[in-house]
Design a protein around this motif. Structure first.
Motif, PDB file in Angstrom:
ATOM      1  N   TYR A 117       0.855  -1.169  -0.057  1.00  0.00           N
ATOM      2  CA  TYR A 117       0.013  -0.206   0.173  1.00  0.00           C
ATOM      3  C   TYR A 117       0.859   1.262  -0.043  1.00  0.00           C
ATOM      4  O   TYR A 117       0.650   2.053  -0.771  1.00  0.00           O
ATOM      5  N   ARG A 165      -8.189  -4.294   1.541  1.00  0.00           N
ATOM      6  CA  ARG A 165      -7.086  -4.607   1.927  1.00  0.00           C
ATOM      7  C   ARG A 165      -6.765  -4.821   3.392  1.00  0.00           C
ATOM      8  O   ARG A 165      -5.715  -5.359   3.831  1.00  0.00           O
ATOM      9  N   HIS A 196      -4.848   8.088  -1.498  1.00  0.00           N
ATOM     10  CA  HIS A 196      -3.940   6.929  -0.772  1.00  0.00           C
ATOM     11  C   HIS A 196      -2.692   7.475  -0.493  1.00  0.00           C
ATOM     12  O   HIS A 196      -1.892   7.130   0.210  1.00  0.00           O
TER      13      HIS A 196
END
Length: 550
Positions: free
Chosen positions: A130, A183, A212
């Motif tokens: 991520y 996630r 993000h």
């Protein structure tokens, strides 16, 4: 020299004035209040010094790049401290009344990975991917979108952008909250990754997953603090602007931006918001001539200008400072826009120490959706309980509070609605604002384990949406500006040059690239690019400082 008038002495106005003065412009800056800083304000009472606006120093590279454009650096201008821990998250007590242990987000990406893994086994690997995606997205954003004036379509057709187009499309079309929930399972971890949307003025369910990238800033790079607070940043920008030759007038209220039919027919093409270039030509072209303004004695003045940059709220500029013929955005446009949240701000001077809270703390409610529906939904109200943010700068900076005391800045996101009222000193604000402040203090006391917090408060001052509307001419009383939804981001956001008037430019959080101090600095650079005729999509190449005449 080109005569330039800058309206508004907030971060964007000061930054634009400084850049243009270094470019060789003769610059006047008009600020309606008796001090510069705008939303990055400060309040001093009884030995306490409160920042009343920004308090997170993120995107340090943007600051350093901006200062380099002025021939200096962030390290020379600011005394920056990296915070450890980065922040702490307090969660709402359960139905059984038990308060969960807070989650402390440490400094350093490896330590953050370990923290996530302890909370949700297996999440470290997911978070590593991520954050890698967030860093890549940040790099793409800075090189191709944030600094892009969107004046040439071909600048969006760079081979690297085209190669990444499927990925970028996915990030633009997927809501942030969905991207996160695919996630991570633990609700608090989801909140940590989704809450940056609030700093962008929107709901995690309405923000594109593109954002993000924010997690790379606080979880990967860490969080910094300029000693002296953001007032110190304002003072350094003011000093740099003044040193460059900017004449700053405080107590100077802009009344009208004056224009005339253009005396030349030079075509100035533009590509704004995925529209075809529409040149200024002939009778359809207007050009700026100056600014009428009033000083604090009531006397009116007129400043002739070849160029005007408004760092004021865009809605105020368009609807109050420009005539109907000169407006780029009509009533229908504003009716279709989404405002970011309003805020109840609570500045507290507290006797004794508060070791429970580090420099930054977040207080998250269990019912995340209901909290945001209260702020952004059809029937809005002040959330109760609210997800709130608390800054305790006295954890890092002893100069912001008397010895033996703490300085607390509390931000309660609320609907952008001036009818909620204004704040005031020591509980004298409007009823709804003071009720929200009391509720926030109770919430901090219970969730952080400070049962006597109310009794230890020696200074209290509140600010509400009506204050934002009055002091900053803020559209709908919002604290930030238009929300960063998909249709209000990047090339879809209001851009930095008027579509109707040659020589009129816009800077600040209500224009591109968006909200936050780093974005305001970039907006100043976008104005510089527009004036230079620089169509490049990335940060401006640093040039030698122009010599000024007289």
């Amino acid at each position: 020299m080109t005569r330039t008038v800058v309206i508004g002495g907030g971060i964007a106005g000061l930054a634009t004035a400084a850049l243009l003065a270094h470019e060789g412009h003769e610059v006047q800056l008009l600020e309606q209040r008796d001090h510069v800083g705008g939303r990055a304000g400060s309040l001093e009472r009884d030995g306490f010094r409160f920042d009343t606006g920004p308090s997170w120093y993120l995107m340090p590279g943007v600051f350093d790049h901006f200062f380099k454009l002025l021939g200096t650096s962030a390290a020379e201008q600011l005394d920056l401290r990296t915070l450890s821990p980065a922040y702490r998250v307090f969660s709402e007590p359960g139905h059984d009344g038990v308060t969960p242990d807070p989650l402390t987000v440490p400094l350093g990406s490896e330590q953050v990975l370990d923290t996530f893994e302890r909370v949700e086994p297996g999440s470290a690997k997911e978070l590593s991917a991520y954050l890698a995606s967030a860093r890549h997205t940040t790099d793409m954003a800075e090189r191709f979108f944030l600094y892009n004036p969107f004046t040439r379509l071909q600048e969006l057709l760079h081979p690297e952008v085209l190669r990444n187009l499927p990925r970028l499309a996915q990030l633009l079309l997927t809501p942030l909250d969905k991207y996160v929930s695919q996630r991570f399972q633990h609700p608090v971890l989801r909140q940590v990754l989704g809450y940056p949307a609030v700093f962008l003025g929107t709901n995690p369910s309405a923000a594109p997953a593109m954002y993000h990238l924010m997690s790379a800033l606080d979880l990967g790079d860490g969080v910094q603090y300029p000693m002296g607070g953001f007032r110190e940043l304002v003072e350094r920008l003011e000093a740099l602007a003044t040193d460059a030759g900017v004449r700053i007038h405080t107590g100077a209220e802009a009344l009208k931006i004056t224009t005339r039919e253009a005396t030349r027919t030079k075509k100035v093409g533009r590509f704004d918001g995925l529209k075809l270039p529409t040149p200024f030509t002939g009778k359809d072209s207007r050009e700026v001539t100056g600014v009428k303004w009033r000083d604090n004695s009531g006397a009116e003045h007129y400043s002739v200008a070849d160029q005007v940059v408004s760092g004021a709220d865009l809605h105020h500029t368009e609807t109050q400072l420009l005539g109907v013929r000169d407006r780029s955005y009509d009533r229908k446009y504003w009716q279709s826009r989404t405002s970011g949240p309003g805020a109840v701000l609570v500045m507290l001077g507290v006797k004794g120490t508060l070791p429970q809270m580090p420099h930054h703390s977040l207080f998250f409610t269990r019912d995340w959706e209901a909290n945001f529906a209260s702020i952004f939904g059809e029937e809005t109200r002040i959330p109760d309980p609210a997800s709130i943010y608390v800054c305790k700068p006295s954890a890092t900076d002893p100069g912001v509070a008397p010895q033996g005391h703490e300085n607390l800045f509390v931000l309660v996101p609320v609907p952008a609605d001036p009818t909620l009222g204004a704040g005031g000193p020591d509980g004298t604000g409007d009823a709804l604002i003071e009720q929200a402040a009391d509720a926030a203090i109770d919430q901090i006391a219970q969730w952080a384990g400070v049962p006597d917090l109310h009794e230890r408060i020696v200074v209290r001052h509140t600010i509400g949406p009506a204050d934002f509307a009055r002091d900053y001419n803020s559209w709908r009383g919002g604290m930030l500006g238009p929300a960063h939804t998909l249709r209000q981001s990047a090339m879809f956001r209001a851009q930095n040059a008027s579509k109707r008037v040659r020589g009129l430019y816009y800077a600040g959080a209500t224009t591109a690239p968006g909200v936050g101090v780093p974005m305001c600095l970039i907006s100043a650079e976008l104005v510089l690019k527009r004036i230079r005729g620089d169509h490049s999509p990335g940060p401006t190449t640093v040039r030698p400082v122009a010599s000024r005449i007289g």
